[in-house]
Design a protein around this motif. Structure first.
Motif, PDB file in Angstrom:
ATOM      1  N   GLY A 190     -17.997  20.213  18.878  1.00 61.01           N
ATOM      2  CA  GLY A 190     -17.044  20.234  19.985  1.00 61.01           C
ATOM      3  C   GLY A 190     -16.793  18.797  20.479  1.00 61.01           C
ATOM      4  N   GLU A 191     -17.420  17.818  20.090  1.00 64.09           N
ATOM      5  CA  GLU A 191     -17.185  16.525  20.697  1.00 64.09           C
ATOM      6  C   GLU A 191     -16.081  15.780  19.867  1.00 64.09           C
ATOM      7  N   ALA A 192     -15.102  15.278  20.633  1.00 65.50           N
ATOM      8  CA  ALA A 192     -14.085  14.771  19.948  1.00 65.50           C
ATOM      9  C   ALA A 192     -14.470  13.455  19.596  1.00 65.50           C
ATOM     10  N   SER A 193     -13.897  12.958  18.665  1.00 67.33           N
ATOM     11  CA  SER A 193     -14.243  11.534  18.053  1.00 67.33           C
ATOM     12  C   SER A 193     -13.176  10.729  18.496  1.00 67.33           C
ATOM     13  N   ILE A 194     -13.601   9.520  19.413  1.00 66.03           N
ATOM     14  CA  ILE A 194     -12.609   8.794  20.008  1.00 66.03           C
ATOM     15  C   ILE A 194     -12.654   7.247  19.481  1.00 66.03           C
ATOM     16  N   VAL A 237     -11.254   3.179  18.734  1.00 68.00           N
ATOM     17  CA  VAL A 237     -11.228   1.848  19.607  1.00 68.00           C
ATOM     18  C   VAL A 237     -10.155   1.771  20.699  1.00 68.00           C
ATOM     19  N   GLN A 238      -9.043   2.660  20.435  1.00 70.23           N
ATOM     20  CA  GLN A 238      -7.885   2.576  21.035  1.00 70.23           C
ATOM     21  C   GLN A 238      -8.242   3.662  22.294  1.00 70.23           C
ATOM     22  N   GLY A 239      -9.371   4.407  22.334  1.00 68.85           N
ATOM     23  CA  GLY A 239      -9.649   5.490  23.434  1.00 68.85           C
ATOM     24  C   GLY A 239      -8.852   6.685  23.047  1.00 68.85           C
ATOM     25  N   GLU A 240      -8.186   6.668  21.790  1.00 70.20           N
ATOM     26  CA  GLU A 240      -7.439   7.824  21.404  1.00 70.20           C
ATOM     27  C   GLU A 240      -8.372   9.059  20.549  1.00 70.20           C
ATOM     28  N   ALA A 241      -8.133  10.333  20.693  1.00 75.56           N
ATOM     29  CA  ALA A 241      -8.956  11.238  19.991  1.00 75.56           C
ATOM     30  C   ALA A 241      -8.386  11.117  18.606  1.00 75.56           C
ATOM     31  N   GLN A 242      -9.236  10.909  17.454  1.00 74.43           N
ATOM     32  CA  GLN A 242      -8.944  10.944  16.249  1.00 74.43           C
ATOM     33  C   GLN A 242      -8.972  12.452  15.734  1.00 74.43           C
ATOM     34  N   LYS A 243      -7.626  12.410  14.964  1.00 73.87           N
ATOM     35  CA  LYS A 243      -7.525  13.509  14.104  1.00 73.87           C
ATOM     36  C   LYS A 243      -8.352  13.396  12.800  1.00 73.87           C
ATOM     37  N   LYS A 244      -8.719  14.717  12.135  1.00 77.35           N
ATOM     38  CA  LYS A 244      -9.297  14.577  10.948  1.00 77.35           C
ATOM     39  C   LYS A 244      -8.452  13.825   9.774  1.00 77.35           C
ATOM     40  N   LEU A 245      -7.548  13.808   9.978  1.00 76.99           N
ATOM     41  CA  LEU A 245      -6.402  13.336   9.147  1.00 76.99           C
ATOM     42  C   LEU A 245      -6.384  11.543   9.267  1.00 76.99           C
ATOM     43  N   ASP A 246      -6.616  11.019  10.526  1.00 74.31           N
ATOM     44  CA  ASP A 246      -6.692   9.816  10.816  1.00 74.31           C
ATOM     45  C   ASP A 246      -7.917   9.163  10.228  1.00 74.31           C
ATOM     46  N   VAL A 247      -8.979   9.904  10.237  1.00 80.44           N
ATOM     47  CA  VAL A 247     -10.306   9.467   9.585  1.00 80.44           C
ATOM     48  C   VAL A 247     -10.131   9.369   8.130  1.00 80.44           C
ATOM     49  N   LEU A 248      -9.621  10.625   7.401  1.00 76.39           N
ATOM     50  CA  LEU A 248      -9.370  10.795   5.976  1.00 76.39           C
ATOM     51  C   LEU A 248      -8.420   9.664   5.489  1.00 76.39           C
ATOM     52  N   SER A 249      -7.385   9.488   6.017  1.00 72.25           N
ATOM     53  CA  SER A 249      -6.350   8.279   5.603  1.00 72.25           C
ATOM     54  C   SER A 249      -7.179   7.082   5.696  1.00 72.25           C
ATOM     55  N   ASN A 250      -7.694   6.735   6.876  1.00 74.19           N
ATOM     56  CA  ASN A 250      -8.686   5.350   6.770  1.00 74.19           C
ATOM     57  C   ASN A 250      -9.534   5.324   5.762  1.00 74.19           C
ATOM     58  N   GLY A 290      -7.371  22.122   5.331  1.00 68.90           N
ATOM     59  CA  GLY A 290      -8.512  22.337   6.294  1.00 68.90           C
ATOM     60  C   GLY A 290      -8.888  20.899   6.677  1.00 68.90           C
ATOM     61  N   VAL A 291      -7.688  20.096   6.977  1.00 71.44           N
ATOM     62  CA  VAL A 291      -7.599  18.727   7.616  1.00 71.44           C
ATOM     63  C   VAL A 291      -6.918  18.456   8.990  1.00 71.44           C
ATOM     64  N   LEU A 292      -6.522  19.703   9.405  1.00 72.52           N
ATOM     65  CA  LEU A 292      -5.630  19.568  10.817  1.00 72.52           C
ATOM     66  C   LEU A 292      -6.835  19.550  11.784  1.00 72.52           C
ATOM     67  N   GLY A 293      -6.184  19.152  13.168  1.00 71.69           N
ATOM     68  CA  GLY A 293      -6.948  19.102  14.317  1.00 71.69           C
ATOM     69  C   GLY A 293      -7.839  17.873  14.388  1.00 71.69           C
ATOM     70  N   ASP A 294      -8.635  17.914  15.587  1.00 67.29           N
ATOM     71  CA  ASP A 294      -9.235  16.514  16.105  1.00 67.29           C
ATOM     72  C   ASP A 294     -10.380  16.335  15.251  1.00 67.29           C
ATOM     73  N   ALA A 295     -10.918  15.157  14.812  1.00 67.89           N
ATOM     74  CA  ALA A 295     -12.088  14.892  14.106  1.00 67.89           C
ATOM     75  C   ALA A 295     -13.275  14.984  14.953  1.00 67.89           C
TER      76      ALA A 295
END
Ligand code: P6P
Length: 337
Positions: free
Chosen positions: A52-56, A58-71, A43-48
């Motif tokens: 319906g609002e993407a999480s952006i 500091v790089q201006g890149e859409a965060q993935k759920k796993l980006d946030v979880l890994s951090n 349940g951690v694939l896809g965008d954070a």
């Protein structure tokens, strides 16, 4: 890995604090590996983001759920480790000092918690990249400026690649060594001591779709590679591009090659695509420690004087002779200007 690091400590090449910090990071990478390995089942694939609002980031890149979880995994693992004075992440605008309520150490940890995350949803290898610096003497609450040290100041660097197997590749300045995660016992086992990059290569890694945006020396360099044995290089080349730096660099550390993300007219205004502090510098130290070379195309990567936590740079790294060839194209071009 514990045994390897204890042997390094006995040899006087690492102290207990840095050894324990590396072990904390390795444990966090095991947790990330488990989350990544679950794929759609976790349940951690896809965008954070929500509603319906993407999480952006500091790089201006859409965060993935796993980006946030890994951090979050890396932040939580290190909050109570007692070895750090501060942390910095690709996913956070500014560095974070260890709070007074938590045990503090003398190191600064920088990381890209999940590099190549755009590949997650298509099940291609991704990875965590980390770099360790000393906190300047007398600084108890480090700010961003205290992280701005050249790559030569790194006391440790590594990555964990979440591929068919999970491997952690590490240097503390005495060679580059690879550890494979034994999932049954939950330990990283030393599987390659002293990785060595072949001096010469016939393989290059670049995103060719950017060719029309490259500077002239890069156009000339790759143009000659593509001419193969009929061209000035006198040999045929192969190309690989995973679009996951950790996967591409791991291949190069394992069998040679040159990796490049050069300046192009799309990213020139930002200084490049890849980040200096937690992508280019740690990877460059690992590559140099394996006998390779790493450059911006115009200077040794590890000698770049950082000016910003999320600073971007052009990157050429890998087999020493091939990086030197790419640098020659840049020097010859610049000297004619
Ligand atoms: P492109 C991933 O987003 C990354 O930061 C590196 O891991 C990778 O080498 C590069 O960007 C890929 O960039 O433009 O080919 O998608």
């Amino acid at each position: 890995m514990t045994r390897h690091l204890l042997e390094e400590q006995r040899a006087g090449r690492i102290n207990a604090d840095l050894r324990l910090l590396i072990e904390v990071v390795a444990r966090a990478c095991k947790s990330i590996s488990i989350a990544v390995g679950k794929g759609a089942l976790g349940g951690v694939l896809g965008d954070a983001g929500s509603d319906g609002e993407a999480s952006i980031n500091v790089q201006g890149e859409a965060q993935k759920k796993l980006d946030v979880l890994s951090n979050e995994i890396l932040m939580e693992a290190n909050a109570w480790g007692g070895h750090l004075a501060g942390l910095a992440s690709e996913e956070m605008d500014h560095s974070v000092p260890i709070s007074d309520a938590q045990p503090r150490g003398n190191y600064l940890l920088l990381f890209d918690p999940l590099d190549g995350s755009s590949n997650i949803d298509v099940n291609i290898s991704v990875g965590t990249i980390f770099s360790v610096l000393r906190c300047p003497d007398g600084v108890t609450t480090p700010g961003d400026e205290h992280f701005l040290q050249p790559g030569t100041a790194q006391v440790a660097a590594g990555y964990c690649t979440y591929g068919p197997s999970t491997m952690l590749v590490l240097t503390i300045g005495h060679g580059t060594h690879a550890f494979t995660l034994d999932r049954e016992i939950g330990s990283f086992v030393l599987t390659q001591r002293g990785m060595t990059i072949p001096e010469e290569t016939r393989e290059f890694a670049v995103n060719m779709s950017n060719q029309r945006f490259w500077e002239a020396p890069m156009q000339a360099y790759v143009g000659d590679l593509l001419q193969g044995r009929e061209g000035p290089r006198g040999k045929d080349f192969n190309m690989r591009w995973v679009a996951s730096m950790v996967a591409d660099v791991h291949r190069i550390l394992t069998r040679g090659g040159i990796f490049s993300y050069p300046l192009d007219s799309k990213c020139a205004a930002k200084g490049g695509k890849l980040r200096l502090m937690y992508e280019a510098n740690p990877m460059s130290l690992l590559v140099e420690q394996a006998g390779g070379a790493a450059s911006t195309g115009r200077q040794r990567m590890l000698e770049v004087r950082p000016t910003g936590l999320h600073q971007r740079v052009p990157v050429f790294l890998g087999s020493r002779a091939e990086v030197e060839a790419a640098v020659r194209y840049h020097h010859e071009h610049d000297s004619q200007e």
